[in-house]
Write a protein that holds these residues in place. Structure first.
Motif, PDB file in Angstrom:
ATOM      1  N   ILE A 294       9.564 -39.312 -38.305  1.00  0.00           N
ATOM      2  CA  ILE A 294       9.053 -40.375 -37.156  1.00  0.00           C
ATOM      3  C   ILE A 294       7.668 -40.325 -36.850  1.00  0.00           C
ATOM      4  O   ILE A 294       6.736 -41.195 -36.708  1.00  0.00           O
ATOM      5  N   GLY A 295       7.404 -38.995 -36.624  1.00  0.00           N
ATOM      6  CA  GLY A 295       6.166 -38.837 -36.060  1.00  0.00           C
ATOM      7  C   GLY A 295       4.912 -39.091 -37.219  1.00  0.00           C
ATOM      8  O   GLY A 295       3.730 -39.750 -36.720  1.00  0.00           O
ATOM      9  N   VAL A 296       5.100 -38.722 -38.312  1.00  0.00           N
ATOM     10  CA  VAL A 296       4.090 -38.857 -39.478  1.00  0.00           C
ATOM     11  C   VAL A 296       4.122 -40.353 -39.664  1.00  0.00           C
ATOM     12  O   VAL A 296       2.882 -40.969 -39.846  1.00  0.00           O
ATOM     13  N   VAL A 297       5.150 -41.113 -39.863  1.00  0.00           N
ATOM     14  CA  VAL A 297       5.011 -42.700 -39.891  1.00  0.00           C
ATOM     15  C   VAL A 297       4.623 -43.230 -38.781  1.00  0.00           C
ATOM     16  O   VAL A 297       3.630 -44.229 -38.819  1.00  0.00           O
ATOM     17  N   ALA A 298       4.689 -42.683 -37.471  1.00  0.00           N
ATOM     18  CA  ALA A 298       3.874 -43.469 -36.438  1.00  0.00           C
ATOM     19  C   ALA A 298       2.394 -43.135 -36.601  1.00  0.00           C
ATOM     20  O   ALA A 298       1.741 -44.049 -36.113  1.00  0.00           O
ATOM     21  N   LEU A 299       2.044 -41.908 -36.779  1.00  0.00           N
ATOM     22  CA  LEU A 299       0.612 -41.484 -37.124  1.00  0.00           C
ATOM     23  C   LEU A 299      -0.041 -42.535 -38.119  1.00  0.00           C
ATOM     24  O   LEU A 299      -1.142 -42.786 -37.841  1.00  0.00           O
ATOM     25  N   PHE A 300       0.594 -42.565 -39.004  1.00  0.00           N
ATOM     26  CA  PHE A 300       0.068 -43.458 -40.171  1.00  0.00           C
ATOM     27  C   PHE A 300      -0.174 -44.732 -39.972  1.00  0.00           C
ATOM     28  O   PHE A 300      -1.021 -45.455 -40.129  1.00  0.00           O
ATOM     29  N   PHE A 301       1.017 -45.213 -39.057  1.00  0.00           N
ATOM     30  CA  PHE A 301       0.963 -46.878 -38.592  1.00  0.00           C
ATOM     31  C   PHE A 301      -0.113 -46.894 -37.686  1.00  0.00           C
ATOM     32  O   PHE A 301      -0.767 -47.970 -37.778  1.00  0.00           O
ATOM     33  N   ILE A 302      -0.479 -46.048 -36.751  1.00  0.00           N
ATOM     34  CA  ILE A 302      -1.625 -46.174 -35.836  1.00  0.00           C
ATOM     35  C   ILE A 302      -2.921 -46.321 -36.588  1.00  0.00           C
ATOM     36  O   ILE A 302      -3.664 -47.269 -36.245  1.00  0.00           O
ATOM     37  N   LEU A 303      -3.170 -45.388 -37.569  1.00  0.00           N
ATOM     38  CA  LEU A 303      -4.695 -45.305 -38.021  1.00  0.00           C
ATOM     39  C   LEU A 303      -4.649 -46.765 -39.012  1.00  0.00           C
ATOM     40  O   LEU A 303      -5.699 -47.313 -39.033  1.00  0.00           O
ATOM     41  N   PHE A 304      -3.365 -47.036 -39.598  1.00  0.00           N
ATOM     42  CA  PHE A 304      -3.413 -48.129 -40.444  1.00  0.00           C
ATOM     43  C   PHE A 304      -3.667 -49.515 -39.566  1.00  0.00           C
ATOM     44  O   PHE A 304      -4.324 -50.352 -40.145  1.00  0.00           O
ATOM     45  N   ALA A 305      -2.986 -49.384 -38.593  1.00  0.00           N
ATOM     46  CA  ALA A 305      -3.183 -50.782 -37.551  1.00  0.00           C
ATOM     47  C   ALA A 305      -4.710 -50.718 -37.153  1.00  0.00           C
ATOM     48  O   ALA A 305      -5.192 -51.912 -37.073  1.00  0.00           O
ATOM     49  N   ILE A 306      -5.307 -49.502 -36.855  1.00  0.00           N
ATOM     50  CA  ILE A 306      -6.766 -49.729 -36.196  1.00  0.00           C
ATOM     51  C   ILE A 306      -7.632 -50.328 -37.734  1.00  0.00           C
ATOM     52  O   ILE A 306      -8.557 -51.037 -37.242  1.00  0.00           O
ATOM     53  N   GLY A 307      -7.358 -49.807 -38.711  1.00  0.00           N
ATOM     54  CA  GLY A 307      -8.191 -50.252 -39.854  1.00  0.00           C
ATOM     55  C   GLY A 307      -7.885 -51.638 -40.273  1.00  0.00           C
ATOM     56  O   GLY A 307      -8.765 -52.388 -40.495  1.00  0.00           O
ATOM     57  N   LEU A 308      -6.709 -52.041 -40.243  1.00  0.00           N
ATOM     58  CA  LEU A 308      -6.236 -53.738 -40.579  1.00  0.00           C
ATOM     59  C   LEU A 308      -6.669 -54.440 -39.580  1.00  0.00           C
ATOM     60  O   LEU A 308      -7.335 -55.523 -39.952  1.00  0.00           O
ATOM     61  N   LYS A 309      -7.023 -54.105 -38.368  1.00  0.00           N
ATOM     62  CA  LYS A 309      -7.296 -54.924 -37.547  1.00  0.00           C
ATOM     63  C   LYS A 309      -8.902 -55.229 -37.335  1.00  0.00           C
ATOM     64  O   LYS A 309      -9.575 -56.424 -37.404  1.00  0.00           O
ATOM     65  N   ARG A 310      -9.679 -54.150 -37.789  1.00  0.00           N
ATOM     66  CA  ARG A 310     -10.937 -54.409 -38.034  1.00  0.00           C
ATOM     67  C   ARG A 310     -11.430 -55.229 -39.274  1.00  0.00           C
ATOM     68  O   ARG A 310     -12.307 -56.008 -39.354  1.00  0.00           O
ATOM     69  N   LEU A 311     -10.648 -54.931 -40.335  1.00  0.00           N
ATOM     70  CA  LEU A 311     -10.850 -55.419 -41.793  1.00  0.00           C
ATOM     71  C   LEU A 311     -10.334 -56.838 -42.048  1.00  0.00           C
ATOM     72  O   LEU A 311     -10.721 -57.623 -42.819  1.00  0.00           O
ATOM     73  N   VAL A 312      -8.954 -56.779 -41.663  1.00  0.00           N
ATOM     74  CA  VAL A 312      -8.232 -58.203 -41.955  1.00  0.00           C
ATOM     75  C   VAL A 312      -7.728 -59.110 -40.692  1.00  0.00           C
ATOM     76  O   VAL A 312      -7.808 -60.275 -40.977  1.00  0.00           O
ATOM     77  N   ALA A 313      -7.362 -58.383 -39.870  1.00  0.00           N
ATOM     78  CA  ALA A 313      -6.963 -59.131 -38.604  1.00  0.00           C
ATOM     79  C   ALA A 313      -7.591 -60.609 -38.185  1.00  0.00           C
ATOM     80  O   ALA A 313      -6.996 -61.518 -38.096  1.00  0.00           O
TER      81      ALA A 313
END
Length: 587
Positions: A294-313
């Motif tokens: 859960i911790g690893v997945v949560a961290l991954f999704f936080i980083l992924f969401a930040i990048g996705l928001k900047r590049l794709v959202a």
């Protein structure tokens, strides 16, 4: 025999019930899925005849609920949905039979007799034995989400054991049911396959599960049991804990019978045991692994969401707004545009544009089809209407009440069809490009007053009408404006409660003219609001009311014809306000 007929078209429901009563059945009738569930819960029926497209809860969901409650009442689907996939879906869901409308009564009654002769026959498609699930449709076994790779013979043995769960079967019974009669198979071969199954099902799990059979005297008969385990284990419904040799075990016991025969002493006991320490150890490991993941997945999704928001959202949001606008307005002529660096988004945009082209072509074909069919249907409907009038005169002369009731049904349906055809023809005219309609200077105040005077006169509800009308002259086709006002006012009356108020206003500002109708009725949910301007759309809660679901679609088409729109403000339980807006200069 007692039957239940579930059909929301009241005339058809009445005809079916009348025919069944004449055939000697005891019949109940209802008109929506929730009522059907209530009827079936309160009454034991020998059979159910049900449509799929019914209000509140559709027929497929009703059937699933019945089967989920282990109610095996036979169900015959009688529906207009006649595609092959619809029939397959209905039968797989548990229907005993499936017929499409229109139908012939001799075939319908024959199918009903066959269904009732075979009532109570139910096939299990999925069997769950604890964490082990045997899927007999796909011939596979799954434990805790993990597919178990089995040979054809291994699966056949497992399915046979699952079908006879809670029953002790002998090696000879397994051999007789799995192998051909000509196969020379002894009991040792069966033991080998049972060992294969245990290894594939149990060995990959840390906790060792012991399963064994004991006689009424406590003697070990077959299976695998922990070292040092002895004595009798009486039947008990709950899991218990026992200890021996310094270890504790969870134990579950069940009574068993040999085969399907009842013996003088049938208290054979099936025992299942697992070490307490294994369960606790597995729980700790699972706990640590779960929180780590859960911790690893949560961290991954936080980083992924930040990048996705900047590049794709941002570009995706723009595309989404454009798609939603096209879907709400049913206008697929405007192409989507994307000029960003991502090839994937460019491909999505291109795919959507290709889809838009196909949808637009289908709309055009549908509009052409509606226009052609409407023209062709006018003559036979006129013949039917005339024949109904002639038949009514004859029936009245002969004082034939039964014939008069039948004629009344035909007259109602013919009148509905006439209205549908006229609406389709009007909409086909509006759908044509560059259509030239006669226009004149029309005072919206005069049109509103004329339509509302007629509506007040024929209104059967206790409704108060309020007006705020300003003289507003606009160059339009008067017939189209009459259609707009008639549709909006009739809808307000239809969905208003007794004692409610309908408020009608008209006027203009520097740019637009408007006609607004507000009621205090049931209101419209957000989901329904997104679809109310679609042709033939009717919410489940209003399927039993008059109309075809074309009125609001027609109003929107007229507004768009003049370069305007229709705005909707609504709150469930408090009413709705529809505002028809067109430009002052719409030429």
């Amino acid at each position: 025999m007692r039957m239940l007929v579930v059909e929301d078209e009241k005339d058809l429901n009445s005809v079916i019930c009348s025919k069944l009563v004449k055939e000697g059945y005891n019949v109940d009738a209802c008109y929506d899925g929730q009522a059907a569930l209530d009827f079936i819960e309160m009454t034991e029926y020998d059979g159910v005849i049900m449509d799929i497209m019914i209000p509140h809860v559709n027929g497929m969901e009703v059937l699933k609920t019945i089967r989920a409650n282990n109610q095996q009442v036979p169900v015959l689907f009688l529906t207009a949905k006649g595609e092959t996939q619809d029939i397959v879906r209905g039968l797989d869901a548990g229907a005993s039979d499936y017929m499409t409308k229109p139908f012939e009564f001799p075939e319908f009654l024959a199918r009903l007799r066959v269904m009732l002769r075979t009532q109570g026959v139910v096939n299990e498609n999925v069997i769950a034995c604890g964490s082990l699930v045997v899927d007999m449709n796909n011939h596979k076994a799954v434990r805790d989400g993990r597919n178990i790779d089995l040979t054809v013979r291994e699966y056949a043995i497992l399915e046979y054991l699952a079908r006879n769960r809670n029953i002790v079967v002998t090696r000879e019974q397994i051999r007789a049911n799995i192998w051909n009669i000509d196969d020379d198979v002894n009991s040792n071969v069966v033991d080998v396959y049972i060992r294969y199954l245990r290894r594939k099902i149990d060995d990959k799990y840390d906790d060792k599960i012991y399963v064994f059979l004991k006689s009424p005297d406590g003697d070990f008969i077959d299976g695998e049991m922990p070292d040092g385990c002895s004595g009798k284990f009486p039947y008990q419904s709950d899991i218990d804990v026992i200890g021996f040799n310094g270890a504790k075990y969870y134990i579950l016991t069940r009574k068993a019978k040999v085969g399907l025969k009842t013996l003088e002493n049938d208290n054979f006991v099936i025992c299942a045991m697992v070490a307490v320490k294994d369960i606790k150890a597995n729980y700790k490991v699972l706990w640590y692994r779960t929180y780590t993941v859960i911790g690893v997945v949560a961290l991954f999704f936080i980083l992924f969401a930040i990048g996705l928001k900047r590049l794709v959202a941002v570009p995706m949001k723009e595309l989404n707004v454009a798609i939603n606008r096209s879907g709400q307005n049913l206008d697929f002529t405007e192409k989507l545009r994307y000029d960003g660096p991502f090839l994937e988004l460019d491909m999505i945009t291109e795919s959507n544009n290709n889809l838009y082209d196909r949808v637009q072509r289908e709309f055009e074909r549908q509009e052409e089809f509606n226009a052609n069919v409407s023209h062709e249907l006018r003559t036979p409907v006129a013949v039917m209407h005339a024949q109904c009038q002639l038949s009514r005169e004859i029936a009245e002369k002969n004082n034939d009440h039964e014939m008069l009731e039948s004629i009344a049904v035909f007259e109602r349906q013919t009148t509905k069809m006439k209205g549908l055809i006229e609406q389709l023809l009007q909409m086909s005219i509006l759908d044509k490009n560059n259509v030239n309609l006669s226009v004149e200077d029309v005072d919206l105040l005069d049109v509103v007053e004329s339509v509302c005077d007629d509506a007040e006169y024929i209104c059967k509800k206790n409704i108060q009408f309020c007006y705020n009308l300003v003289p507003t002259v606009v160059k339009v086709n008067m017939n189209l404006i009459v259609i707009v006002v008639s549709n909006l006012v009739s809808n307000a009356i239809k969905y208003s409660n007794e004692g409610g108020t309908v408020e009608v206003t008209c006027g203009s500002d520097s740019e637009n003219c408007y006609i607004s109708v507000r009621d205090e009725g049931r209101g419209i949910s957000k989901e329904q609001k997104n679809r109310i301007f679609e042709s033939f759309y009717r919410a489940d809660t209003v399927r039993n009311t008059e109309g075809f679901g074309l009125g609001l679609s027609q109003v929107m088409k007229i507004a768009k014809h003049y370069g305007g729109t229709v705005q909707v403000d609504s709150e469930v339980g408090k009413g709705s306000k529809f505002t028809f807006i067109i430009p002052v200069d719409n030429g």
